[in-house]
Design an enzyme around this catalytic site. Structure first.
Site, PDB file in Angstrom:
ATOM      1  N   THR A  12       0.612   8.829  -8.335  1.00 29.68           N
ATOM      2  CA  THR A  12       1.092   9.775  -7.343  1.00 29.68           C
ATOM      3  C   THR A  12      -0.029   9.950  -6.360  1.00 29.68           C
ATOM      4  OG1 THR A  12       2.419  11.744  -7.088  1.00 29.68           O
ATOM      5  CG2 THR A  12       0.317  12.051  -8.135  1.00 29.68           C
ATOM      6  N   ALA A 166       0.832   5.175   1.067  1.00 32.55           N
ATOM      7  CA  ALA A 166       1.996   4.448   0.541  1.00 32.55           C
ATOM      8  C   ALA A 166       1.968   2.979   0.950  1.00 32.55           C
ATOM      9  CB  ALA A 166       3.287   5.106   1.006  1.00 32.55           C
ATOM     10  N   CYS A 169      -1.167   1.825  -1.750  1.00 32.76           N
ATOM     11  CA  CYS A 169      -1.071   2.085  -3.195  1.00 32.76           C
ATOM     12  C   CYS A 169       0.345   1.809  -3.695  1.00 32.76           C
ATOM     13  CB  CYS A 169      -1.451   3.535  -3.488  1.00 32.76           C
ATOM     14  SG  CYS A 169      -1.305   3.978  -5.229  1.00 32.76           S
ATOM     15  N   THR A 172       2.551   4.826  -4.975  1.00 31.45           N
ATOM     16  CA  THR A 172       2.841   5.898  -4.025  1.00 31.45           C
ATOM     17  C   THR A 172       4.002   5.473  -3.135  1.00 31.45           C
ATOM     18  OG1 THR A 172       0.515   6.567  -4.012  1.00 31.45           O
ATOM     19  CG2 THR A 172       1.850   7.307  -2.160  1.00 31.45           C
TER      20      THR A 172
END
Length: 184
Positions: A12, A166, A169, A172
């Site tokens: 996250t 995002a 990663c 994410t």
């Protein structure tokens, strides 16, 4: 034959930015186990207490909700004193046999202070009003720091930085939850 290890839950990204009389915490919605996305719309950011504190978590969901409940209890004991409530929670987290096993980190903020809480007992206030945790935290932190001196407001910085995280990663996504408070 080797016994296989259970897959671990990943990911996250949670980010907080304090700028221009506002504090904003945002987080993505992806939950993964191993290489599989289990859920894309988890809500990892929420209001706490009487709505005067916002928080987000990275780590095991059940553990984080346990810690949020404990923090809310501390906020009831120490109303309007987020730092004191966070320090008291950190003490419990380090010394309580059950709580020590919880695997989560939290970002919390009120109108005056932003804090990161860890299972090792750390309660840290970011120098620049920007802090991030989670698998994409370093990417979001770098992006937010690059944008903090721009004319963008706190929420726009959070959204832009989480989008950048995002992109980099794999744990994410862009399904964001954003909470904001007026700040001093």
């Amino acid at each position: 034959m080797q016994a296989s290890q259970p897959e671990t839950w990943h990911g996250t990204t949670i980010l907080t930015v304090r700028k221009g009389g506002k504090v904003v915490i945002g987080g993505d919605g992806q939950v993964s186990i191993g290489q599989t996305v289990i859920k894309s719309n988890a809500k990892k950011v929420r209001k706490l207490g009487k709505g005067d504190v916002i928080g987000g978590f990275a780590g095991a969901t059940a553990d984080a909700f346990t810690l949020f409940e404990r923090l809310e209890s501390k906020l009831e004991q120490y109303p309007g004193q987020l730092t004191r409530a966070a320090v008291e929670l950190a003490k419990d987290w380090r010394t309580d046999r059950y709580l020590r096993r919880l695997e989560a980190m939290m970002l919390v903020a009120d109108k005056d202070v932003s804090l990161v809480l860890t299972g090792t007992g750390d309660v840290l206030e970011p120098e620049s009003g920007v802090m991030a945790i989670g698998s994409g935290g370093n990417y979001a932190l770098a992006a937010a720091r690059a944008l903090i001196d721009s004319d963008k407001d706190a929420e726009t910085i959070v959204r832009s930085a989480l989008d950048i995280a995002a992109d980099i990663c794999v744990y994410t996504n862009r399904n964001l939850t954003i909470e904001a408070l007026a700040a001093s």
